[in-house]
Design a protein around this motif. Sequence first.
Motif, PDB file in Angstrom:
ATOM      1  N   THR A   1       0.837  -1.215   0.000  1.00  0.00           N
ATOM      2  CA  THR A   1       0.000   0.000   0.000  1.00  0.00           C
ATOM      3  C   THR A   1       0.861   1.250   0.000  1.00  0.00           C
ATOM      4  OG1 THR A   1      -0.361  -0.685   2.258  1.00  0.00           O
ATOM      5  CG2 THR A   1      -2.313  -0.350   0.939  1.00  0.00           C
ATOM      6  N   ILE A   2       1.979   1.219   0.732  1.00  0.00           N
ATOM      7  CA  ILE A   2       2.857   2.395   0.725  1.00  0.00           C
ATOM      8  C   ILE A   2       3.351   2.647  -0.695  1.00  0.00           C
ATOM      9  CG2 ILE A   2       5.058   3.348   1.513  1.00  0.00           C
ATOM     10  CD1 ILE A   2       4.775   1.797   4.081  1.00  0.00           C
ATOM     11  N   ALA A   3       3.823   1.563  -1.356  1.00  0.00           N
ATOM     12  CA  ALA A   3       4.392   1.719  -2.691  1.00  0.00           C
ATOM     13  C   ALA A   3       3.332   2.133  -3.705  1.00  0.00           C
ATOM     14  CB  ALA A   3       5.070   0.424  -3.124  1.00  0.00           C
ATOM     15  N   ALA A   4       2.117   1.562  -3.576  1.00  0.00           N
ATOM     16  CA  ALA A   4       1.098   1.809  -4.589  1.00  0.00           C
ATOM     17  C   ALA A   4       0.363   3.125  -4.358  1.00  0.00           C
ATOM     18  CB  ALA A   4       0.104   0.650  -4.616  1.00  0.00           C
ATOM     19  N   PHE A   5       0.010   3.430  -3.094  1.00  0.00           N
ATOM     20  CA  PHE A   5      -0.829   4.603  -2.830  1.00  0.00           C
ATOM     21  C   PHE A   5      -0.108   5.698  -2.060  1.00  0.00           C
ATOM     22  CE2 PHE A   5      -3.674   0.824  -2.650  1.00  0.00           C
ATOM     23  CZ  PHE A   5      -4.245   1.001  -3.895  1.00  0.00           C
ATOM     24  N   GLY A   6       1.123   5.445  -1.609  1.00  0.00           N
ATOM     25  CA  GLY A   6       1.861   6.469  -0.887  1.00  0.00           C
ATOM     26  C   GLY A   6       1.323   6.777   0.498  1.00  0.00           C
ATOM     27  N   TRP A   7       0.597   5.828   1.122  1.00  0.00           N
ATOM     28  CA  TRP A   7       0.145   6.052   2.497  1.00  0.00           C
ATOM     29  C   TRP A   7       1.351   6.002   3.426  1.00  0.00           C
ATOM     30  CZ3 TRP A   7      -4.654   2.337   3.063  1.00  0.00           C
ATOM     31  CH2 TRP A   7      -5.630   2.736   2.154  1.00  0.00           C
TER      32      TRP A   7
ATOM     33  N   SER B   1       1.026   7.124   7.025  1.00  0.00           N
ATOM     34  CA  SER B   1       0.689   7.219   8.442  1.00  0.00           C
ATOM     35  C   SER B   1       0.291   5.854   8.986  1.00  0.00           C
ATOM     36  CB  SER B   1      -0.466   8.204   8.640  1.00  0.00           C
ATOM     37  OG  SER B   1      -1.133   7.897   9.841  1.00  0.00           O
ATOM     38  N   PRO B   2       0.958   5.398  10.067  1.00  0.00           N
ATOM     39  CA  PRO B   2       0.622   4.086  10.633  1.00  0.00           C
ATOM     40  C   PRO B   2      -0.848   3.977  11.017  1.00  0.00           C
ATOM     41  CG  PRO B   2       2.625   4.948  11.621  1.00  0.00           C
ATOM     42  CD  PRO B   2       2.066   6.047  10.778  1.00  0.00           C
ATOM     43  N   ALA B   3      -1.506   5.133  11.246  1.00  0.00           N
ATOM     44  CA  ALA B   3      -2.906   5.074  11.645  1.00  0.00           C
ATOM     45  C   ALA B   3      -3.784   4.524  10.529  1.00  0.00           C
ATOM     46  CB  ALA B   3      -3.389   6.465  12.048  1.00  0.00           C
ATOM     47  N   SER B   4      -3.282   4.549   9.275  1.00  0.00           N
ATOM     48  CA  SER B   4      -4.134   4.098   8.173  1.00  0.00           C
ATOM     49  C   SER B   4      -3.853   2.654   7.772  1.00  0.00           C
ATOM     50  CB  SER B   4      -3.911   5.016   6.965  1.00  0.00           C
ATOM     51  OG  SER B   4      -2.537   5.088   6.659  1.00  0.00           O
ATOM     52  N   TYR B   5      -2.973   1.972   8.508  1.00  0.00           N
ATOM     53  CA  TYR B   5      -2.546   0.644   8.067  1.00  0.00           C
ATOM     54  C   TYR B   5      -3.447  -0.506   8.545  1.00  0.00           C
ATOM     55  CZ  TYR B   5       2.012   2.832   6.992  1.00  0.00           C
ATOM     56  OH  TYR B   5       3.016   3.605   6.512  1.00  0.00           O
ATOM     57  N   ALA B   6      -4.353  -0.235   9.521  1.00  0.00           N
ATOM     58  CA  ALA B   6      -5.033  -1.339  10.217  1.00  0.00           C
ATOM     59  C   ALA B   6      -5.715  -2.334   9.278  1.00  0.00           C
ATOM     60  CB  ALA B   6      -6.021  -0.786  11.228  1.00  0.00           C
ATOM     61  N   GLY B   7      -6.555  -1.823   8.363  1.00  0.00           N
ATOM     62  CA  GLY B   7      -7.327  -2.708   7.488  1.00  0.00           C
ATOM     63  C   GLY B   7      -6.455  -3.610   6.650  1.00  0.00           C
ATOM     64  N   VAL B   8      -5.487  -3.010   5.914  1.00  0.00           N
ATOM     65  CA  VAL B   8      -4.615  -3.820   5.060  1.00  0.00           C
ATOM     66  C   VAL B   8      -3.765  -4.768   5.897  1.00  0.00           C
ATOM     67  CG1 VAL B   8      -4.426  -2.430   2.981  1.00  0.00           C
ATOM     68  CG2 VAL B   8      -3.060  -1.834   4.967  1.00  0.00           C
ATOM     69  N   GLY B   9      -3.334  -4.281   7.070  1.00  0.00           N
ATOM     70  CA  GLY B   9      -2.516  -5.128   7.942  1.00  0.00           C
ATOM     71  C   GLY B   9      -3.269  -6.394   8.326  1.00  0.00           C
ATOM     72  N   ILE B  10      -4.538  -6.238   8.703  1.00  0.00           N
ATOM     73  CA  ILE B  10      -5.335  -7.400   9.107  1.00  0.00           C
ATOM     74  C   ILE B  10      -5.523  -8.354   7.933  1.00  0.00           C
ATOM     75  CG2 ILE B  10      -7.643  -8.113   9.840  1.00  0.00           C
ATOM     76  CD1 ILE B  10      -7.695  -5.578  11.566  1.00  0.00           C
TER      77      ILE B  10
ATOM     78  N   LEU C   1      13.690  -1.293  -5.004  1.00  0.00           N
ATOM     79  CA  LEU C   1      13.304  -0.555  -6.206  1.00  0.00           C
ATOM     80  C   LEU C   1      12.662   0.791  -5.877  1.00  0.00           C
ATOM     81  CD1 LEU C   1      11.884  -3.462  -8.362  1.00  0.00           C
ATOM     82  CD2 LEU C   1      14.104  -2.354  -8.529  1.00  0.00           C
ATOM     83  N   ASP C   2      11.978   0.902  -4.728  1.00  0.00           N
ATOM     84  CA  ASP C   2      11.222   2.116  -4.415  1.00  0.00           C
ATOM     85  C   ASP C   2      11.829   2.805  -3.189  1.00  0.00           C
ATOM     86  OD1 ASP C   2       9.391   4.052  -3.750  1.00  0.00           O
ATOM     87  OD2 ASP C   2       7.660   2.847  -4.316  1.00  0.00           O
ATOM     88  N   TYR C   3      12.604   3.819  -3.491  1.00  0.00           N
ATOM     89  CA  TYR C   3      13.347   4.559  -2.483  1.00  0.00           C
ATOM     90  C   TYR C   3      12.426   5.194  -1.433  1.00  0.00           C
ATOM     91  CZ  TYR C   3      17.843   6.847  -1.627  1.00  0.00           C
ATOM     92  OH  TYR C   3      19.033   7.228  -1.124  1.00  0.00           O
ATOM     93  N   ALA C   4      11.353   5.833  -1.892  1.00  0.00           N
ATOM     94  CA  ALA C   4      10.457   6.556  -0.983  1.00  0.00           C
ATOM     95  C   ALA C   4       9.714   5.575  -0.077  1.00  0.00           C
ATOM     96  CB  ALA C   4       9.469   7.395  -1.776  1.00  0.00           C
TER      97      ALA C   4
END
Lengths: 339, 347
Positions: free
Chosen positions: A110-116, A118-127, A175-178
Motif C-alpha cells: 500500500t505504501i508503494a502503490a498509494f503512498g500512504w 501514516s501508521p494510523a491508516s494501516y489497520a485494514g490492510v494489515g489485518i 526498487l522504491d526509495y520513498a
Amino acid sequence: MRQPVPLLARGTGLLIAAAVLLLLVLTSLALGNRNIAPPVVLDALTHYDPTNFDHSVVITQRVPRTLLALGVGAALGLGGTLMQALTRNPLADPGLLGVNAGAALAIVLTIAAFGWTSPASYAGVGIAGAAVAAFVVYRVSGSVSGQSDPVQLALAGTAVTALVEGGLIRAVLVLDYAAFDSFRSWDVGSLSGRTLESVAQVAPFVGAGLVMALALAGTLNVLSLGDQTATALGARVGTVRLVAFVAVTMLSGSATAAAGPVGFVGLVVPFAVRAFTGPDYRWILPYSALLAPILLLGADVAARIMLGDETELPVGLVTALVGAPVFIALARRRKLATL
Amino acid sequence: MSGELRAGVLRTGPVALRFSWRAVVVGVALVAVTTALSVVAIAASEPTLDVSKVVLALVGQGDYYDWLVVTRFQLPRALTAVLVGLALGAAGAVFQSLSRNPLGSPDIAGFGAGASTGAVLQIIVFGGGTAQIALGCVFGGLATALLVYLLAYRAGLQGYRLVLVGIGINAVLSSLNRFLLSAADLNLAQQAQVWLTGTLNARGWPEIWPVAVAVAVALPVLGLMGARMRLIEMDDELARSLGVPLARTRAALLVLGTVLTAAATATAGPIAFIALAAPQLARRLTGAASVGVVPSALMGAALLALSDLLAQRVTPGGQLPVGVFTAAVGGGYLVWLLVRANRRRRR
C-alpha cells in the motif's frame, strides 16, 4: 502435572496485576524524554491547561502512546494465547508464524502503490495481510484437525517469512526509495509519535477480539481435550476454530499495523501465565490481557529512558531482548510440551 | 537406487575411487547448464552483445570492444556467481551432513542474520569500506553461528533444537538490524539494505580472490573426505568402530564449511537459501542416499547463475539484488518441501 494455584489466590493475583498495570500507566505518563512529576500528571488529566507545556506533553503525546501500548499489548497477549490454543502448540507466536510478515507485505504494497505513510491508516490492510499469511502457514505446516507439530509450525512460519520478507518485501524496498523510507520507520516496531487516531483505529478490533476471546474461553478448554472428545462433549469444533482464527487475525493484525512488528510478547506472556494458573483458559485469557500490556508498557518505558538522551530504543527491540532468552530456554527443554 | 548399483571404480596404484555413473552424468550436465547460463547472462548484460559474440570473445576471437567489455566487466561477475554458488552449495552439504538434518544450513544456524548485523554495523555505525564490510560480515556470521551451536548443544546436537535456537537468535538480530536501518541516514540505510540482501552487482576481478582461493583449497579436500562423511552420518559407534577419527573429522568439516560460507558471504553478502536447497536438489537428481559435496557445489553454482540471470533480466539495469531471487525461490522450495513431507506423513 503441578497442582494449580487455589481459586482465591488466582483472583487476588488478577487484582494485583490490575493494580500494577495502573501504576505502570502513571509511570508511563510521567517518564520519558522529559520527566514530569506525578502531581503535575494528575493535574493535567483533571484540569488540562493547554498553555502549560508539561500538560500538553502529557495529553498530546503520553496519553495516546500509553493507550496504544495498552491496546496493542492486550491484543498481542490475547492473540498469542488464542494462537497457542488453536494450534495446541506452546511455541505459536504471531511473529514467528508469519503473521507479521503478511501484515508487513500488505503494508509495504500500500505504501508503494498509494503512498500512504501514516501508521494510523494501516489497520485494514494489515489485518488482511495477516489473515492470508496465517492461513498459508497453517496449511503449509500440515496442521490438520487442530493438532500441530510445534517444529513443523515454526518451520512453516520461517519459510513463509523468508519468502515474503527476503523476496517480496526486499524487492519493493530496493526498487522504491520513498517506500523504503516510510516502511523502515514502521518496520522497527515502535509506539513513538502515535496519535489518538492510531488508538481509534486499533480500539474496535481489540475490543471485538477481546470479547470473542473471553466468550470462547470455556469452549477452548473443551477443545484442548482433542477434537473427538470435544465433539462428543457437544462442542462445534469447526465453528469455534473459525471464530478463534478471526479473533487472532484481528488482534495480531491490528496490533502489528499500529506498532510495527513486536515479537515475543504473545509467546512469553501466555507461557508465564500458564505456569501460574494451570491450563484453564477462563483464567489464562484475562491474565494474558492484563500481563501483556504490563510487559509492553514496561518495555516501552524502558525503551524511552534506557539510553538517557534524546534517542529512543524501539520497543520491538526491547521485547526481543526480553523474549528471546525465554524462547531459547523453552527450546532447550528435553521434550517440547504440547498443549 | 539404480544409480548406486551401476557404480564405477577408478584405480591408480593403492588408491581406488568408487563413483556412481549417474552422479557423473548429473555433474557433467550441471557444468554444461551453468556454463550456458553464464554465457547467456553475460550476453544479456549489454545491449550490444549476443551469445555468439560472447563465445567469440571468450575464446579470444571477434571484436576488440566486445572482448574488452566481456573480460573486463562481465566475466568477473559471472565467475563470482559460479564460485559463490560452488562455495555455498558445498558448505550446505557439509552442514547438512554434520547435523544429519536437511535443515542444517548456515542460514538456519543464524549465520546470515549475524553476517547482516556485522555488515550493517560497519556500513551505518563505523562507515567502513568494502574490505571492512566484508570483515564485519564474516565476523558477525561466525560469532552468531558459534553462539547458536553452543546454545543448541545439550548432550549432542539435535536438529529441532538447532532450528528453534536459530529462530530465536534470528529474531533478536533482525530486530537490531531494523533499528539500525531506521536510525541511519537514508542513503546509508539503502546501501545496507542492498548489501544484506546479497548482491553480485559491481563485482570485479579484485573482489573475486577470497572466494576463488577458498573454493580451490576446500572443495578438493572435501571431495576426498566424501567417504568419511558418509560414515559419520551414520551412528557414532559404527563410525568409530570402522576407524573414523570422529572428533578430528567433525572439526575439519566444520572449519572447511565455515571457511566456504565466510568467503562467499564476504564476496556477495548473505545470499539466502542456496546452501539449504542445493544439496537436497542434487541428492534427488543423483539418486544418492545422502548429500554429496561435489554434486551440491555444482548445483549451487547452477542455481546462483540462474538467479543472477533472472535478476539481470527482470528489471531494467538489473538493480535488483540476486538475493531477492534466491530468497523467493529458496523460500518457495522450503514451503514445497514441508507440504510434501506432511502429505506423505498423513498417508
